[in-house]
Design an enzyme around this catalytic site. Structure first.
Site, PDB file in Angstrom:
ATOM      1  CB  SER A  47      -0.855  -0.002   1.272  1.00  0.00           C
ATOM      2  OG  SER A  47      -1.351   1.291   1.555  1.00  0.00           O
ATOM      3  CE1 TYR A 106      -4.461  -2.304   5.116  1.00  0.00           C
ATOM      4  CE2 TYR A 106      -3.684  -0.113   4.523  1.00  0.00           C
ATOM      5  CZ  TYR A 106      -4.162  -1.360   4.143  1.00  0.00           C
ATOM      6  OH  TYR A 106      -4.327  -1.659   2.823  1.00  0.00           O
TER       7      TYR A 106
HETATM    8  P1  NAD Z   1     -11.665  -6.512  -0.195  1.00  0.00           P
HETATM    9  O1  NAD Z   1     -12.099  -6.382   1.210  1.00  0.00           O
HETATM   10  O2  NAD Z   1     -12.581  -6.097  -1.294  1.00  0.00           O
HETATM   11  O3  NAD Z   1     -11.178  -8.019  -0.477  1.00  0.00           O
HETATM   12  C1  NAD Z   1     -10.329  -8.690   0.415  1.00  0.00           C
HETATM   13  C2  NAD Z   1     -10.540 -10.174   0.243  1.00  0.00           C
HETATM   14  O4  NAD Z   1      -9.657 -10.852   1.162  1.00  0.00           O
HETATM   15  C3  NAD Z   1     -11.981 -10.643   0.582  1.00  0.00           C
HETATM   16  O5  NAD Z   1     -12.451 -11.514  -0.421  1.00  0.00           O
HETATM   17  C4  NAD Z   1     -11.816 -11.369   1.916  1.00  0.00           C
HETATM   18  O6  NAD Z   1     -12.767 -12.417   2.105  1.00  0.00           O
HETATM   19  C5  NAD Z   1     -10.391 -11.901   1.798  1.00  0.00           C
HETATM   20  N1  NAD Z   1      -9.826 -12.202   3.108  1.00  0.00           N
HETATM   21  C6  NAD Z   1      -9.808 -11.429   4.213  1.00  0.00           C
HETATM   22  N2  NAD Z   1      -9.245 -12.081   5.237  1.00  0.00           N
HETATM   23  C7  NAD Z   1      -8.897 -13.310   4.761  1.00  0.00           C
HETATM   24  C8  NAD Z   1      -8.281 -14.447   5.342  1.00  0.00           C
HETATM   25  N3  NAD Z   1      -7.917 -14.474   6.631  1.00  0.00           N
HETATM   26  N4  NAD Z   1      -8.056 -15.534   4.564  1.00  0.00           N
HETATM   27  C9  NAD Z   1      -8.433 -15.529   3.260  1.00  0.00           C
HETATM   28  N5  NAD Z   1      -9.032 -14.478   2.655  1.00  0.00           N
HETATM   29  C10 NAD Z   1      -9.261 -13.389   3.407  1.00  0.00           C
HETATM   30  O7  NAD Z   1     -10.283  -5.691  -0.273  1.00  0.00           O
HETATM   31  P2  NAD Z   1      -9.493  -4.995  -1.502  1.00  0.00           P
HETATM   32  O8  NAD Z   1      -9.759  -3.542  -1.449  1.00  0.00           O
HETATM   33  O9  NAD Z   1      -9.707  -5.734  -2.771  1.00  0.00           O
HETATM   34  O10 NAD Z   1      -8.004  -5.170  -0.978  1.00  0.00           O
HETATM   35  C11 NAD Z   1      -7.161  -6.229  -1.405  1.00  0.00           C
HETATM   36  C12 NAD Z   1      -5.742  -5.945  -0.929  1.00  0.00           C
HETATM   37  O11 NAD Z   1      -5.301  -4.675  -1.429  1.00  0.00           O
HETATM   38  C13 NAD Z   1      -5.597  -5.885   0.596  1.00  0.00           C
HETATM   39  O12 NAD Z   1      -4.379  -6.496   0.979  1.00  0.00           O
HETATM   40  C14 NAD Z   1      -5.547  -4.377   0.880  1.00  0.00           C
HETATM   41  O13 NAD Z   1      -4.836  -4.088   2.060  1.00  0.00           O
HETATM   42  C15 NAD Z   1      -4.820  -3.894  -0.355  1.00  0.00           C
HETATM   43  N6  NAD Z   1      -5.055  -2.475  -0.644  1.00  0.00           N
HETATM   44  C16 NAD Z   1      -6.307  -2.011  -0.881  1.00  0.00           C
HETATM   45  C17 NAD Z   1      -6.501  -0.665  -1.148  1.00  0.00           C
HETATM   46  C18 NAD Z   1      -7.865  -0.092  -1.415  1.00  0.00           C
HETATM   47  O14 NAD Z   1      -8.008   1.157  -1.408  1.00  0.00           O
HETATM   48  N7  NAD Z   1      -8.863  -0.883  -1.702  1.00  0.00           N
HETATM   49  C19 NAD Z   1      -5.391   0.207  -1.177  1.00  0.00           C
HETATM   50  C20 NAD Z   1      -4.132  -0.315  -0.919  1.00  0.00           C
HETATM   51  C21 NAD Z   1      -3.960  -1.664  -0.655  1.00  0.00           C
END
Ligand code: NAD
Length: 254
Positions: free
Chosen positions: A138, A151
């Site tokens: 991130s 985080y």
């Molecule tokens: P999201 O919440 O839409 O999807 C996350 C997925 O991870 C879900 O399907 C959830 O069921 C799964 N998950 C959570 N805990 C789990 C576990 N213990 N075992 C297996 N699966 C698990 O999130 P997103 O926005 O698509 O984010 C995905 C990644 O990108 C994350 O690592 C997040 O930190 C990172 N990220 C997101 C953003 C953003 O703005 N959306 C920005 C920077 C980084």
């Protein structure tokens, strides 16, 4: 078809960025394997891929549990070519607002989850003569933003684990990189707005959009595009790197 015939495990492939990567990877010829806790979302993504002629499977898996990940890895028919450590959870708060439980919960998924999944596939990649591991970091891996104590702790570790894995497996032909997005419009963001700004979701969505100098949030498909490149043979010279994809967040100020 940049990923023809490659077997790609995508953790958290049932939602948001992971779902977009799963669909794009399948469209590029990869055999997608989703490891996720969300059975409903994952099955929907798998169904969409299969109905458009792609190959996908799903294993219910908690990346924070060694046993659960071992079970998922035992289900693989052959060693993975690609692992995307994407599953992640968030927490809002400074250190005083972060409980011991919050800290442990974030550690378990965002840090330990990378260890469990990478450890489960690394021997197979070595036997195969190589592979690619891509971690979801991130912008908070590179800078401080308010109220993200736990985080930020985890995403800083994602960056340094990326360096560590990249250097340790250079001679095994395993490349390891990470992607560092600013805000991407996914359920991750929508859940945050619903929880913290009930009734003001639209207003706060616009405010959050404008924090990116480019004036909007990223789309999951844009992250999937970068991931496709980094996991393809076109990126064969890239390892131990972090790629911001952030609408100018890290380097630009209006
Ligand atoms: P999201 O919440 O839409 O999807 C996350 C997925 O991870 C879900 O399907 C959830 O069921 C799964 N998950 C959570 N805990 C789990 C576990 N213990 N075992 C297996 N699966 C698990 O999130 P997103 O926005 O698509 O984010 C995905 C990644 O990108 C994350 O690592 C997040 O930190 C990172 N990220 C997101 C953003 C953003 O703005 N959306 C920005 C920077 C980084």
């Amino acid at each position: 078809m940049k990923l023809e015939g490659k077997q790609a495990i995508i953790t958290g492939g049932g939602s948001g960025i992971g779902a977009a990567m799963a669909k794009r990877f399948a469209a590029e010829g990869a055999h997608v394997v989703i490891w996720d806790l969300d059975e409903k979302g994952s099955r929907a993504v798998m169904g969409e891929i299969q109905s458009s002629g792609g190959i996908a499977s799903f294993h219910l898996c908690d990346v924070g549990s060694t046993e659960s990940v071992r079970g998922a890895a035992n289900g693989l028919e052959r060693p993975a070519d690609i692992l995307i450590n994407n599953a992640g959870i968030s927490h809002i708060g400074n250190l005083e607002e972060t409980s011991e439980e919050d800290l442990d919960r974030l550690y378990r998924v965002n840090i330990k989850g990378i260890w469990t999944c990478s450890r489960a596939v690394i021997a197979g990649m070595k036997e195969n003569g190589g592979g690619v591991i891509l971690n979801m970091a991130s912008i908070v891996s590179h800078m401080g933003i308010p109220d993200r104590f736990a985080y930020s702790m985890t995403k800083g570790a994602v960056l340094t684990m990326t360096y560590s894995m990249a250097v340790d497996y250079l001679d095994d032909g395993i490349r390891c990189n990470c992607i560092a997005p600013a805000r991407v419009h996914t359920p991750f963001v929508d859940d945050y707005l619903a929880k913290h700004y009930p009734g003001r979701e639209k207003e706060m969505y616009d405010t959050l959009s404008k924090t990116q100098p480019i004036g909007r949030m990223g789309q999951p498909e844009e992250i999937a595009g970068l991931a496709t490149y980094l996991c393809s043979d076109e990126a064969a010279f890239i390892t131990g790197a972090s790629y911001p994809i952030d609408g100018g967040f890290l380097n630009l100020k209006r």
